[in-house]
Scaffold this motif. Structure first.
Motif, mmCIF file in Angstrom:
data_model
loop_
_atom_site.group_PDB
_atom_site.id
_atom_site.type_symbol
_atom_site.label_atom_id
_atom_site.label_comp_id
_atom_site.label_asym_id
_atom_site.label_seq_id
_atom_site.Cartn_x
_atom_site.Cartn_y
_atom_site.Cartn_z
ATOM 1 N N ASP A 131 -10.096 11.196 22.483
ATOM 2 C CA ASP A 131 -9.024 10.895 23.442
ATOM 3 C C ASP A 131 -9.131 11.803 24.666
ATOM 4 O OD1 ASP A 131 -8.110 8.988 21.698
ATOM 5 O OD2 ASP A 131 -6.586 10.277 20.796
ATOM 6 N N GLU A 132 -9.410 13.073 24.437
ATOM 7 C CA GLU A 132 -9.565 14.003 25.551
ATOM 8 C C GLU A 132 -10.735 13.607 26.440
ATOM 9 O OE1 GLU A 132 -10.175 18.823 26.290
ATOM 10 O OE2 GLU A 132 -10.226 17.971 24.266
ATOM 11 N N ALA A 133 -11.830 13.202 25.839
ATOM 12 C CA ALA A 133 -12.999 12.804 26.617
ATOM 13 C C ALA A 133 -12.723 11.533 27.410
ATOM 14 C CB ALA A 133 -14.197 12.597 25.687
ATOM 15 N N VAL A 134 -11.992 10.600 26.819
ATOM 16 C CA VAL A 134 -11.640 9.369 27.540
ATOM 17 C C VAL A 134 -10.755 9.696 28.737
ATOM 18 C CG1 VAL A 134 -10.363 7.217 27.349
ATOM 19 C CG2 VAL A 134 -11.942 7.883 25.544
ATOM 20 N N ALA A 135 -9.769 10.593 28.544
ATOM 21 C CA ALA A 135 -8.898 10.983 29.655
ATOM 22 C C ALA A 135 -9.690 11.688 30.748
ATOM 23 C CB ALA A 135 -7.778 11.881 29.136
ATOM 24 N N ALA A 136 -10.609 12.560 30.383
ATOM 25 C CA ALA A 136 -11.421 13.250 31.375
ATOM 26 C C ALA A 136 -12.288 12.263 32.156
ATOM 27 C CB ALA A 136 -12.299 14.297 30.692
ATOM 28 N N GLU A 137 -12.806 11.253 31.481
ATOM 29 C CA GLU A 137 -13.604 10.251 32.183
ATOM 30 C C GLU A 137 -12.739 9.457 33.149
ATOM 31 O OE1 GLU A 137 -16.678 6.566 31.165
ATOM 32 O OE2 GLU A 137 -15.278 7.311 29.648
ATOM 33 N N ALA A 138 -11.537 9.109 32.723
ATOM 34 C CA ALA A 138 -10.630 8.372 33.615
ATOM 35 C C ALA A 138 -10.274 9.213 34.837
ATOM 36 C CB ALA A 138 -9.375 7.967 32.855
ATOM 37 N N THR A 139 -10.027 10.508 34.633
ATOM 38 C CA THR A 139 -9.716 11.401 35.756
ATOM 39 C C THR A 139 -10.880 11.473 36.733
ATOM 40 O OG1 THR A 139 -8.254 12.708 34.343
ATOM 41 C CG2 THR A 139 -9.033 13.734 36.376
ATOM 42 N N ALA A 140 -12.078 11.607 36.193
ATOM 43 C CA ALA A 140 -13.256 11.667 37.055
ATOM 44 C C ALA A 140 -13.450 10.365 37.821
ATOM 45 C CB ALA A 140 -14.487 11.978 36.215
ATOM 46 N N ARG A 141 -13.148 9.240 37.219
ATOM 47 C CA ARG A 141 -13.294 7.956 37.896
ATOM 48 C C ARG A 141 -12.252 7.810 39.025
ATOM 49 N NH1 ARG A 141 -13.258 5.219 33.805
ATOM 50 N NH2 ARG A 141 -15.498 4.861 33.565
ATOM 51 N N GLU A 142 -11.025 8.214 38.741
ATOM 52 C CA GLU A 142 -10.000 8.130 39.778
ATOM 53 C C GLU A 142 -10.316 9.082 40.933
ATOM 54 O OE1 GLU A 142 -7.581 6.048 40.046
ATOM 55 O OE2 GLU A 142 -8.105 5.044 38.160
ATOM 56 N N THR A 143 -10.818 10.259 40.608
ATOM 57 C CA THR A 143 -11.203 11.194 41.669
ATOM 58 C C THR A 143 -12.314 10.620 42.525
ATOM 59 O OG1 THR A 143 -10.591 13.053 40.233
ATOM 60 C CG2 THR A 143 -11.990 13.546 42.123
ATOM 61 N N LEU A 144 -13.251 9.936 41.899
ATOM 62 C CA LEU A 144 -14.334 9.306 42.644
ATOM 63 C C LEU A 144 -13.792 8.226 43.579
ATOM 64 C CD1 LEU A 144 -17.361 8.943 43.162
ATOM 65 C CD2 LEU A 144 -17.431 7.371 41.205
ATOM 66 N N GLU A 145 -12.859 7.420 43.081
ATOM 67 C CA GLU A 145 -12.264 6.402 43.940
ATOM 68 C C GLU A 145 -11.497 7.038 45.103
ATOM 69 O OE1 GLU A 145 -12.828 3.237 43.781
ATOM 70 O OE2 GLU A 145 -14.110 3.484 42.012
ATOM 71 N N GLN A 146 -10.818 8.154 44.848
ATOM 72 C CA GLN A 146 -10.098 8.858 45.906
ATOM 73 C C GLN A 146 -11.060 9.373 46.981
ATOM 74 O OE1 GLN A 146 -7.840 12.161 44.458
ATOM 75 N NE2 GLN A 146 -6.813 12.559 46.419
ATOM 76 N N LEU A 147 -12.195 9.927 46.534
ATOM 77 C CA LEU A 147 -13.174 10.416 47.499
ATOM 78 C C LEU A 147 -13.753 9.271 48.323
ATOM 79 C CD1 LEU A 147 -15.080 13.106 45.403
ATOM 80 C CD2 LEU A 147 -13.512 13.478 47.312
ATOM 81 N N ARG A 148 -13.967 8.148 47.716
ATOM 82 C CA ARG A 148 -14.474 7.002 48.472
ATOM 83 C C ARG A 148 -13.463 6.539 49.516
ATOM 84 N NH1 ARG A 148 -17.136 3.712 43.333
ATOM 85 N NH2 ARG A 148 -19.093 4.946 43.266
ATOM 86 N N ALA A 149 -12.177 6.605 49.164
ATOM 87 C CA ALA A 149 -11.150 6.274 50.148
ATOM 88 C C ALA A 149 -11.123 7.297 51.274
ATOM 89 C CB ALA A 149 -9.785 6.201 49.460
ATOM 90 N N GLN A 150 -11.308 8.546 50.954
ATOM 91 C CA GLN A 150 -11.339 9.591 51.974
ATOM 92 C C GLN A 150 -12.542 9.419 52.896
ATOM 93 O OE1 GLN A 150 -11.219 13.282 49.829
ATOM 94 N NE2 GLN A 150 -9.045 13.091 49.292
ATOM 95 N N ILE A 151 -13.627 8.874 52.374
ATOM 96 C CA ILE A 151 -14.787 8.608 53.230
ATOM 97 C C ILE A 151 -14.418 7.585 54.298
ATOM 98 C CG2 ILE A 151 -17.064 7.507 53.247
ATOM 99 C CD1 ILE A 151 -17.689 8.917 50.673
ATOM 100 N N GLY A 152 -13.630 6.570 53.898
ATOM 101 C CA GLY A 152 -13.187 5.598 54.898
ATOM 102 C C GLY A 152 -12.331 6.240 55.978
ATOM 103 N N ALA A 153 -11.436 7.139 55.556
ATOM 104 C CA ALA A 153 -10.607 7.838 56.542
ATOM 105 C C ALA A 153 -11.447 8.731 57.438
ATOM 106 C CB ALA A 153 -9.544 8.663 55.815
ATOM 107 N N ALA A 154 -12.468 9.385 56.865
ATOM 108 C CA ALA A 154 -13.338 10.245 57.658
ATOM 109 C C ALA A 154 -14.137 9.436 58.670
ATOM 110 C CB ALA A 154 -14.274 11.022 56.740
ATOM 111 N N ARG A 155 -14.564 8.259 58.310
ATOM 112 C CA ARG A 155 -15.282 7.402 59.256
ATOM 113 C C ARG A 155 -14.352 6.964 60.389
ATOM 114 N NH1 ARG A 155 -18.593 3.671 54.861
ATOM 115 N NH2 ARG A 155 -20.275 5.216 54.445
#
Length: 387
Positions: A116-140
């Motif tokens: 369960d902990e590993a699944v939550a950590a993977e979900a957190t990492a995926r959401e962080t990745l999506e957030q960074l991709r959104a920030q790339i759009g703002a940076a552009r």
């Protein structure tokens, strides 16, 4: 004066004094027939040996064998229950022994929490990745805005420079326009640098996401292993057979690798391993019929056939194989293990008495026609062409 003699006594005395009668004629005939009988028996025996006996390979160095499964513990636990008794027939999958699985179940719960902990950590990492991709759009977008500001500032600086040259604007206004132009250029460079940082952060976060996914797979494998270890608390029969040779008692602490009990195959799946001399193997082939007599079951003849030959002599598989390349040498006839299987459809009551390890006598018929009769009279008739 002589005493009188009775008539009976006189008759007995007369019989004893008479000479013995000559031998009867019947005895003479028996003596004359004796050589004929001996010659006939010798002829029948020789005929049987020539047509049958010399083709029969027999050995008493043979034993009943079976693929016995020795069951051992796979975890360290106490014995809770033993549902089967000694020498009891069992079915495939039947529970033979149950071990205490409380420690194993706790390991399962621990593995589930880790998953369960590993699944939550993977979900957190995926959401962080999506957030960074959104920030790339703002940076552009910020880069585009900075480029537009740079263009405007450059245009204002050009116009101010022209007005200063014509005397229509002050030098202070020109200096302010040039400063705004340089500021716009610096803002564009900062926006581009921020975009590059965001793009590199996406690659780093993608690697962290892959790492989190690997940890999740590892936790899932650990959970499967914990479930498997918990299943080892139940010792079940691998096939239909007879349970025996129990080496564990109720309440005993057993450890991994410790022998618990054995399951022997049913009698119909037993076979015989006969160690024939190498001089008996010349005419022996797989499929030839075999007659098997068991010392523990007198009066019963089992029928089988030759199944296969061992890849080497018995001495080659011993703990210390012989080495005859040095010293004095004495030739010793070697023996080769031959596997003999029982034919189906034999007496079930006799088969039920078979046990692995019993001594037997095996006789292989190596004739070209193994279906021919083996009896003495039948062999003689075949020799004379009467059958």
């Amino acid at each position: 004066m002589n005493a009188p003699v009775s008539p009976a006594a006189a008759a007995e005395a007369s019989r004893l004094t008479q000479p013995a009668p000559p031998p009867r004629r019947r005895r003479r005939w028996l003596l004359r027939l004796l050589p004929v009988v001996l010659l006939l028996a010798l002829g029948l025996g020789g005929s049987w040996y020539w047509t049958v006996g010399r083709f029969l390979a027999e050995t008493d160095d043979a034993y009943v064998q079976g693929d016995i499964s020795v069951l051992s513990a796979r975890l360290e636990a106490d014995v809770l229950a033993i549902p089967v008794g000694d020498n009891q027939p069992v079915r495939a999958g039947e529970l033979l022994m149950r071990l205490d699985d409380r420690d194993a179940r706790l390991q399962v719960r621990q593995a589930e929490a880790s998953l369960d902990e590993a699944v939550a950590a993977e979900a957190t990492a995926r959401e962080t990745l999506e957030q960074l991709r959104a920030q790339i759009g703002a940076a552009r977008a910020q880069v585009a805005q900075a480029e537009a500001e740079q263009v405007r500032a450059a245009a204002d600086a050009g116009r101010t420079r022209a007005l200063v040259g014509g005397g229509w604007s002050s030098r202070q206004s020109n200096d302010q326009a040039v400063a705004d132009q340089r500021k716009a250029e610096a803002g564009r460079q900062a926006a581009e640098a921020e975009l590059a940082v965001r793009q590199r952060a996406v690659a780093v976060q993608q690697a962290q996401l892959d790492q989190a996914a690997a940890r999740r797979e590892q936790a899932a494998a650990a959970l499967d292993l914990a479930h498997r270890n918990a299943s080892y608390a139940e010792i079940r029969a691998p096939f239909d057979g007879i349970a025996g040779n129990r080496a564990a008692q109720l309440g005993q602490l057993v450890r991994p690798g410790q022998r618990l009990l054995a399951v022997a195959p049913p009698p119909e799946q037993l076979y015989v391993v006969a160690n024939f001399k190498e001089t008996q193997l010349a005419g022996m082939r797989p499929g030839q019929p075999v007659e098997i007599t068991v010392d523990a079951i007198p009066g019963v003849v089992f029928h089988g056939r030759v199944d296969s030959f061992a890849p080497g002599t018995g001495s080659q598989f011993s703990l210390l194989p012989p080495e005859n390349a040095t010293g004095n040498f004495t030739k010793i006839v070697q023996r080769v293990p031959v596997k003999l299987v029982l034919e189906p459809g034999q007496d079930p009551a006799a088969l039920a008495l078979l046990r692995p390890g019993l001594s037997v006598v095996a006789e292989v018929d190596t004739r070209a026609d193994p279906g021919a009769p083996r009896g003495v009279l039948a062999a003689a008739a075949g020799t004379l062409g009467l059958r």
